[in-house]
Scaffold this active site. Sequence first.
Site, PDB file in Angstrom:
ATOM      1  N   THR A 117       0.821  -1.208   0.000  1.00  0.00           N
ATOM      2  CA  THR A 117       0.000   0.000   0.000  1.00  0.00           C
ATOM      3  C   THR A 117       0.857   1.261   0.000  1.00  0.00           C
ATOM      4  OG1 THR A 117      -1.448   1.312   1.431  1.00  0.00           O
ATOM      5  CG2 THR A 117      -0.129  -0.338   2.519  1.00  0.00           C
ATOM      6  N   TYR A 141      -1.651   0.239  10.294  1.00  0.00           N
ATOM      7  CA  TYR A 141      -1.943  -0.445   9.025  1.00  0.00           C
ATOM      8  C   TYR A 141      -0.712  -0.398   8.096  1.00  0.00           C
ATOM      9  CZ  TYR A 141      -3.719  -1.095   4.277  1.00  0.00           C
ATOM     10  OH  TYR A 141      -3.884  -1.516   2.975  1.00  0.00           O
TER      11      TYR A 141
HETATM   12  N1  LIG Z   1      -8.804  -1.032  -1.243  1.00  0.00           N
HETATM   13  C1  LIG Z   1      -7.745  -0.216  -1.358  1.00  0.00           C
HETATM   14  O1  LIG Z   1      -7.864   0.967  -1.751  1.00  0.00           O
HETATM   15  C2  LIG Z   1      -6.361  -0.736  -1.038  1.00  0.00           C
HETATM   16  C3  LIG Z   1      -5.281   0.144  -1.135  1.00  0.00           C
HETATM   17  C4  LIG Z   1      -4.006  -0.346  -0.857  1.00  0.00           C
HETATM   18  C5  LIG Z   1      -3.819  -1.673  -0.543  1.00  0.00           C
HETATM   19  N2  LIG Z   1      -4.884  -2.516  -0.452  1.00  0.00           N
HETATM   20  C6  LIG Z   1      -4.640  -3.923  -0.109  1.00  0.00           C
HETATM   21  O2  LIG Z   1      -5.365  -4.743  -1.014  1.00  0.00           O
HETATM   22  C7  LIG Z   1      -5.733  -5.957  -0.377  1.00  0.00           C
HETATM   23  C8  LIG Z   1      -7.185  -6.273  -0.640  1.00  0.00           C
HETATM   24  O3  LIG Z   1      -8.002  -5.210  -0.152  1.00  0.00           O
HETATM   25  P1  LIG Z   1      -9.561  -5.145  -0.446  1.00  0.00           P
HETATM   26  O4  LIG Z   1      -9.907  -3.707  -0.626  1.00  0.00           O
HETATM   27  O5  LIG Z   1      -9.929  -6.093  -1.514  1.00  0.00           O
HETATM   28  O6  LIG Z   1     -10.158  -5.607   0.974  1.00  0.00           O
HETATM   29  P2  LIG Z   1     -11.320  -6.651   1.313  1.00  0.00           P
HETATM   30  O7  LIG Z   1     -11.589  -6.498   2.776  1.00  0.00           O
HETATM   31  O8  LIG Z   1     -12.462  -6.514   0.366  1.00  0.00           O
HETATM   32  O9  LIG Z   1     -10.614  -8.044   1.022  1.00  0.00           O
HETATM   33  C9  LIG Z   1      -9.779  -8.697   1.947  1.00  0.00           C
HETATM   34  C10 LIG Z   1     -10.157 -10.159   1.927  1.00  0.00           C
HETATM   35  O10 LIG Z   1      -9.262 -10.880   2.762  1.00  0.00           O
HETATM   36  C11 LIG Z   1     -10.018 -11.773   3.582  1.00  0.00           C
HETATM   37  N3  LIG Z   1      -9.214 -12.009   4.779  1.00  0.00           N
HETATM   38  C12 LIG Z   1      -8.829 -11.093   5.711  1.00  0.00           C
HETATM   39  N4  LIG Z   1      -8.061 -11.674   6.639  1.00  0.00           N
HETATM   40  C13 LIG Z   1      -7.937 -12.971   6.296  1.00  0.00           C
HETATM   41  C14 LIG Z   1      -7.258 -14.079   6.878  1.00  0.00           C
HETATM   42  N5  LIG Z   1      -6.580 -13.970   8.020  1.00  0.00           N
HETATM   43  N6  LIG Z   1      -7.326 -15.276   6.247  1.00  0.00           N
HETATM   44  C15 LIG Z   1      -8.035 -15.416   5.115  1.00  0.00           C
HETATM   45  N7  LIG Z   1      -8.717 -14.410   4.521  1.00  0.00           N
HETATM   46  C16 LIG Z   1      -8.657 -13.202   5.112  1.00  0.00           C
HETATM   47  C17 LIG Z   1     -11.346 -11.085   3.803  1.00  0.00           C
HETATM   48  O11 LIG Z   1     -12.405 -11.964   4.140  1.00  0.00           O
HETATM   49  C18 LIG Z   1     -11.571 -10.421   2.442  1.00  0.00           C
HETATM   50  O12 LIG Z   1     -12.249 -11.276   1.551  1.00  0.00           O
HETATM   51  C19 LIG Z   1      -5.368  -5.786   1.096  1.00  0.00           C
HETATM   52  O13 LIG Z   1      -4.155  -6.476   1.351  1.00  0.00           O
HETATM   53  C20 LIG Z   1      -5.152  -4.295   1.260  1.00  0.00           C
HETATM   54  O14 LIG Z   1      -4.220  -4.006   2.270  1.00  0.00           O
HETATM   55  C21 LIG Z   1      -6.161  -2.077  -0.690  1.00  0.00           C
END
Ligand SMILES: NC(=O)c1ccc[n+]([C@@H]2O[C@H](COP(=O)([O-])OP(=O)(O)OC[C@H]3O[C@@H](n4cnc5c(N)ncnc54)[C@H](O)[C@@H]3O)[C@@H](O)[C@H]2O)c1
Length: 329
Positions: A117, A141
């Site tokens: 991120t 985070y």
């Molecule tokens: N959304 C953004 O703008 C953004 C920006 C930068 C980085 N990210 C990164 O992208 C990735 C995905 O984000 P997202 O927006 O799709 O979030 P999200 O919450 O929609 O998806 C995360 C998924 O991981 C699963 N999960 C969480 N902990 C878990 C565990 N211990 N074991 C198994 N499954 C688990 C959740 O059930 C969910 O389906 C993350 O790593 C986040 O840090 C997102």
Amino acid sequence: MAVMVTGGAGYIGSHMVLALLDRGEKVVVLDNLSTGFASAVPTNVPLVVGDMGDQALVASAMREHAIDTVVHFAAKIVVPESVSDPLGYYLNNTVKARALIETAVECGVKHFVFSSTAAVYGDVSGDPVDEDDPTSPVSPYGRSKLMTEWILRDTAAAHPLKFVVLRYFNVAGADPKGRTGQSTPAATHLIKVACQTALGQRPFLEIFGTDFPTRDGSCLRDYIHVTDLANAHIASLDHLRAGGDNLTLNCGYGQGYSVLEVVETVKRVSGVDFETRRSGRRAGDPAAIVATGERVREVLGWTPQYDDLDTIVTHALEWEKHLTTPNAR
Ligand SMILES: NC(=O)c1ccc[n+]([C@@H]2O[C@H](COP(=O)([O-])OP(=O)(O)OC[C@H]3O[C@@H](n4cnc5c(N)ncnc54)[C@H](O)[C@@H]3O)[C@@H](O)[C@H]2O)c1
């Protein structure tokens, strides 16, 4: 050989699953469904419901499906929540990610793509952020993700595992074909929340901080369409499979929009002049984060297709309308 997508039932992971299926890859999803939805996983994709920290379960799934690549999205992702629950964030995003990496090494996984991120950079000056800039995250985070970057880098130096770390800026929009999108009702992503407000699901939109040192006082962010981001992961896999080096790359367009500009765009695209209210700054929010964005294009040959705020908002709004239909996720 198959690709394991952790967090594949979540927002970005579900787009990656579709991108892999669209090019004929074998995919397995590992997700504990803490924020994801089983219905986001296509029925022809095996869904292992469980925790990435459960090494016996993950090893068994990796062996059963002959996993040679892991694309790791699973995480907790809400910056203010990480300030109030740091231990929960370090457990999930660092400790359990370490367990996943260890299991991957033990199971002979060759390639690992990690969702990092822009939050690893911290409170940057406002200039576009380069991959070589110092990392100084200002939230638990950001620190929880940066530590996982380090674990991955050190592991790859000691074991036959190659990686690409992708540092996402602000991910937004939805699948242009309407197959998936951001489905978490309580999501905190600005574009999603603004679309929900335009559709009357929230009474007003809160704007956190209008006294930042930016052009209009609200936070500046670099919004990247989720499908372009999924395609950057596909390009990362191709790079690793071709024997490419370990990489750490920013994923953004290199263009910053302020919160107020995003709100105006959502109002224009939706045709709804919804109410906004100005509040104080949220803990852990830097004033401006914009990517330099060139390296990912040069090194991976990645060419974004949806680099346009109106398009991002249009797709996000279409998904939000879809969610209001009966039985929709
Ligand atoms: N959304 C953004 O703008 C953004 C920006 C930068 C980085 N990210 C990164 O992208 C990735 C995905 O984000 P997202 O927006 O799709 O979030 P999200 O919450 O929609 O998806 C995360 C998924 O991981 C699963 N999960 C969480 N902990 C878990 C565990 N211990 N074991 C198994 N499954 C688990 C959740 O059930 C969910 O389906 C993350 O790593 C986040 O840090 C997102």
